[in-house]
Write a protein that holds these residues in place. Structure first.
Motif, mmCIF file in Angstrom:
data_model
loop_
_atom_site.group_PDB
_atom_site.id
_atom_site.type_symbol
_atom_site.label_atom_id
_atom_site.label_comp_id
_atom_site.label_asym_id
_atom_site.label_seq_id
_atom_site.Cartn_x
_atom_site.Cartn_y
_atom_site.Cartn_z
ATOM 1 N N TRP A 31 2.797 38.403 -1.418
ATOM 2 C CA TRP A 31 4.023 38.096 -0.666
ATOM 3 C C TRP A 31 3.934 38.548 0.793
ATOM 4 N N GLY A 32 3.255 39.646 1.030
ATOM 5 C CA GLY A 32 3.040 40.062 2.411
ATOM 6 C C GLY A 32 2.256 39.018 3.181
ATOM 7 N N TRP A 33 1.247 38.444 2.515
ATOM 8 C CA TRP A 33 0.451 37.383 3.142
ATOM 9 C C TRP A 33 1.300 36.141 3.359
ATOM 10 N N TYR A 34 2.152 35.796 2.393
ATOM 11 C CA TYR A 34 3.063 34.662 2.559
ATOM 12 C C TYR A 34 3.922 34.806 3.819
ATOM 13 N N PHE A 35 4.349 36.038 4.104
ATOM 14 C CA PHE A 35 5.299 36.242 5.187
ATOM 15 C C PHE A 35 4.717 35.909 6.557
ATOM 16 N N PHE A 36 3.394 35.893 6.696
ATOM 17 C CA PHE A 36 2.848 35.479 7.988
ATOM 18 C C PHE A 36 3.198 34.016 8.258
ATOM 19 N N ASP A 37 3.045 33.150 7.253
ATOM 20 C CA ASP A 37 3.414 31.747 7.430
ATOM 21 C C ASP A 37 4.888 31.624 7.790
ATOM 22 N N TRP A 38 5.731 32.383 7.111
ATOM 23 C CA TRP A 38 7.174 32.354 7.384
ATOM 24 C C TRP A 38 7.469 32.822 8.815
ATOM 25 N N ALA A 181 4.408 26.215 1.969
ATOM 26 C CA ALA A 181 5.779 25.791 1.672
ATOM 27 C C ALA A 181 6.791 26.788 2.233
ATOM 28 N N LEU A 182 6.494 28.080 2.078
ATOM 29 C CA LEU A 182 7.395 29.099 2.630
ATOM 30 C C LEU A 182 7.412 29.047 4.155
ATOM 31 N N GLY A 183 6.270 28.705 4.751
ATOM 32 C CA GLY A 183 6.240 28.537 6.198
ATOM 33 C C GLY A 183 7.175 27.421 6.641
ATOM 34 N N TYR A 184 7.112 26.305 5.945
ATOM 35 C CA TYR A 184 8.029 25.204 6.245
ATOM 36 C C TYR A 184 9.477 25.631 6.045
ATOM 37 N N ALA A 185 9.735 26.379 4.964
ATOM 38 C CA ALA A 185 11.103 26.841 4.711
ATOM 39 C C ALA A 185 11.592 27.722 5.853
ATOM 40 N N GLY A 186 10.708 28.585 6.363
ATOM 41 C CA GLY A 186 11.065 29.405 7.516
ATOM 42 C C GLY A 186 11.351 28.554 8.734
ATOM 43 N N GLY A 187 10.558 27.491 8.927
ATOM 44 C CA GLY A 187 10.800 26.581 10.032
ATOM 45 C C GLY A 187 12.140 25.881 9.911
ATOM 46 N N ILE A 188 12.486 25.475 8.681
ATOM 47 C CA ILE A 188 13.774 24.815 8.452
ATOM 48 C C ILE A 188 14.923 25.750 8.793
ATOM 49 N N LEU A 189 14.852 26.987 8.267
ATOM 50 C CA LEU A 189 15.940 27.935 8.502
ATOM 51 C C LEU A 189 16.083 28.240 9.988
ATOM 52 N N SER A 190 14.964 28.450 10.671
ATOM 53 C CA SER A 190 15.036 28.751 12.102
ATOM 54 C C SER A 190 15.619 27.570 12.869
ATOM 55 N N LEU A 191 15.269 26.348 12.470
ATOM 56 C CA LEU A 191 15.787 25.158 13.137
ATOM 57 C C LEU A 191 17.291 25.008 12.890
ATOM 58 N N ILE A 192 17.722 25.288 11.663
ATOM 59 C CA ILE A 192 19.152 25.220 11.342
ATOM 60 C C ILE A 192 19.933 26.239 12.168
ATOM 61 N N ILE A 193 19.389 27.439 12.290
ATOM 62 C CA ILE A 193 20.066 28.484 13.073
ATOM 63 C C ILE A 193 20.197 28.061 14.531
ATOM 64 N N VAL A 194 19.114 27.524 15.100
ATOM 65 C CA VAL A 194 19.145 27.102 16.504
ATOM 66 C C VAL A 194 20.145 25.977 16.708
ATOM 67 N N LEU A 195 20.125 24.970 15.832
ATOM 68 C CA LEU A 195 21.044 23.836 15.983
ATOM 69 C C LEU A 195 22.485 24.230 15.688
ATOM 70 N N PHE A 238 9.937 39.386 10.747
ATOM 71 C CA PHE A 238 9.381 38.918 9.477
ATOM 72 C C PHE A 238 7.897 39.214 9.308
ATOM 73 N N MET A 239 7.257 39.794 10.308
ATOM 74 C CA MET A 239 5.890 40.271 10.115
ATOM 75 C C MET A 239 5.850 41.662 9.486
ATOM 76 N N ILE A 240 6.979 42.306 9.365
ATOM 77 C CA ILE A 240 7.008 43.657 8.803
ATOM 78 C C ILE A 240 6.409 43.703 7.395
ATOM 79 N N PRO A 241 6.763 42.795 6.457
ATOM 80 C CA PRO A 241 6.134 42.848 5.131
ATOM 81 C C PRO A 241 4.616 42.690 5.179
ATOM 82 N N PHE A 242 4.130 41.840 6.085
ATOM 83 C CA PHE A 242 2.678 41.681 6.191
ATOM 84 C C PHE A 242 2.014 43.001 6.563
ATOM 85 N N TYR A 243 2.541 43.669 7.571
ATOM 86 C CA TYR A 243 1.921 44.909 8.023
ATOM 87 C C TYR A 243 2.086 46.044 7.021
#
Length: 476
Positions: A31-38, A181-195, A238-243
């Motif tokens: 999951w820490g590795w996943y969080f880099f994509d997010w 997939a989680l990276g895309y989900a992070g992109g979606i959420l960030s885009l929703i927040i911005v819009l 969101f890089m905190i879990p990775f580190y």
């Protein structure tokens, strides 16, 4: 099953001197590795593709029109600037990635490099703020953008190299797909927040009917420029879990490894490529088809604004649809990859992307495949939106399976170098495609015809894949 995976992880980490930390469970490491994509995805979603890229094109074009250029010429020139800027960033990554990867492999240290390039990500994305229309200086804007892009891509090289250490080989396709997939989900959420909270619509409010946060206005472009600092903060948090969870132990050999040693190691690998025809063919194949995909991502928003006449808000909604399809299909694609292997998945995705590229070139606001439509027809807009959905799905799966495929082609103790060569051959984002698009757009003064090289890049990649063996990794 979990115990067997944990045992595998312990054995491989002890052997390679990486990721060995008894206080961190296997699940946390993954999951820490996943969080880099997010954490890193907003740079691609918000800056490269859907928000800042079109903003740069529109702002640069408006600036050029004030100096006397026609609208069509100004829009084409803005696309040329964007293309050449991305090309220079790509060249920088192509030079650095394999060399520094070789150094990191020799010293068995990856995290320090990730820290350093993460800093560039934050610096570059924060600098995007200084791109207001009143003081717009394209070279400075592209320098900041390039710094952040280099930081993101180079950090990706080093984090991708952790993939084979996370689980047994049969599970790597699924893990890669889930991460993407989680990276895309992070992109979606960030885009929703911005819009929803920053981007101003035609009525002066956001799509949620709110006043923009912090009093940001659209006259100065502040409601759009905020995506830079926003992406920087998102990444840091969101890089905190990775580190915390993706650790490196002490290497089993000397840590002192100079740049000269790195050059020697890289040169040894390059000289051996002709004897490893599958690995070499894969690097070249991926160079072409991933550059084609990068071209679709990079110029998709600019194309929507310049050819289809879409607003930033419409492009943002388009981005949500594309990212959502990417998240869903990356997750599904990970399981398909596990069942049939990455090579067949890559071939299928490239074929789909060739077809959708043909569709995009043949679309205008008033015609489809040369057939004129009624002025009130919405068919071109609906087809372009559908194309974005397909690109999001096929592009995401293509990248996920390509990342997995690389681990099956190179030696396990040269993974960072391998992903560095992978970056050099195409992942450097916009090394070849933007250059070709910029040249053809400049020559024809047409954004539509400027997209044509992408079709040939995908086709060449497909041809070269015929020389790639599905799995030559020495570790079974």
């Amino acid at each position: 099953m979990v115990k067997r995976r944990d045992h595998f992880l312990e054995q491989t980490t002890l052997k390679r001197g990486i990721l060995h930390d008894d206080s961190v469970t296997t699940r946390k490491r993954i999951w820490g590795w996943y969080f880099f994509d997010w954490a890193s995805q907003p740079y691609s979603t918000l800056l490269l593709t859907f928000i800042f890229g079109p903003y740069f094109a529109q702002t640069a074009a408006n600036s050029l029109m004030t100096s006397g250029l026609s609208e069509a010429a100004a829009e084409a020139q803005a696309q040329v600037w964007w293309g050449y800027g991305l090309t220079l960033s790509g060249v920088t990554i192509a030079i650095l990635a394999p060399l520094l990867g070789s150094v990191a492999d020799g010293a068995a240290r990856r995290r320090p490099w990730i820290w350093g390039f993460s800093a560039l990500y934050v610096i570059g994305s924060t600098g995007i703020w200084w791109s207001s229309p009143e003081t717009f200086f394209p070279i400075l804007v592209l320098v900041f953008f390039g710094i952040g892009l280099v930081g993101m891509e180079m950090a990706t090289v080093f984090t991708n190299a952790f993939l084979p250490s996370l689980a047994p080989k049969p599970e790597l396709g699924r893990i890669s797909g889930t991460g993407w997939a989680l990276g895309y989900a992070g992109g979606i959420l960030s885009l929703i927040i911005v819009l929803g909270f920053f981007q101003v619509a035609s009525d002066g409010q956001t799509i949620l009917g709110l006043n923009p946060l912090f009093g940001l206005d659209d006259q100065s472009g502040a409601d759009t420029r905020i995506v830079g600092p926003f992406s920087a903060v998102w990444f840091v948090v969101f890089m905190i879990p990775f580190y915390l969870w993706v650790k490196e132990g002490k290497p089993s050999h000397r840590e002192s490894y100079s740049m000269t040693d790195g050059i020697a190691g890289l040169w040894k690998t390059v000289r051996s490529l002709p004897q490893n025809r599958s690995y070499m063919a894969y690097l070249f194949a991926s160079m072409f088809y991933r550059d084609g995909l990068n071209g679709l991502y990079t110029f998709g928003g600019i194309y929507a604004a310049g050819v289809m006449g879409w607003t930033i808000l419409e492009i943002g909604l388009f981005g949500i649809g594309a990212a959502l399809s990417g998240a869903v299909f990356c997750w599904i694609g990970g399981y398909i990859d596990r069942a049939i292997g990455p090579k067949l998945v890559i071939i299928g995705c490239c074929t789909v992307l060739i077809l959708v590229s043909v569709l995009i070139v043949m679309l205008t606001p008033s015609s489809v495949f040369g057939i004129s439509l009624l002025p009130e027809s919405t068919l071109p807009d609906r087809l372009f939106f559908l194309a974005g959905i397909v690109i999001g799905a096929a592009g995401g799966v293509l990248q996920s399976s390509s990342r997995h495929m690389l681990t099956r082609q190179c030696e396990r103790d040269r993974l960072v170098e391998g992903f560095g060569l992978y970056a050099m051959s195409g992942k450097a984002t916009t090394f070849l495609a933007p250059l070709l698009i910029a040249i053809l757009t400049d020559a024809t003064q047409s954004q539509r015809f400027g997209i044509l090289p992408l079709i040939f890049l995908f086709a060449i990649g497909l041809i070269l894949l015929s020389w790639v063996r599905p799995d030559i990794s020495p570790e079974k």
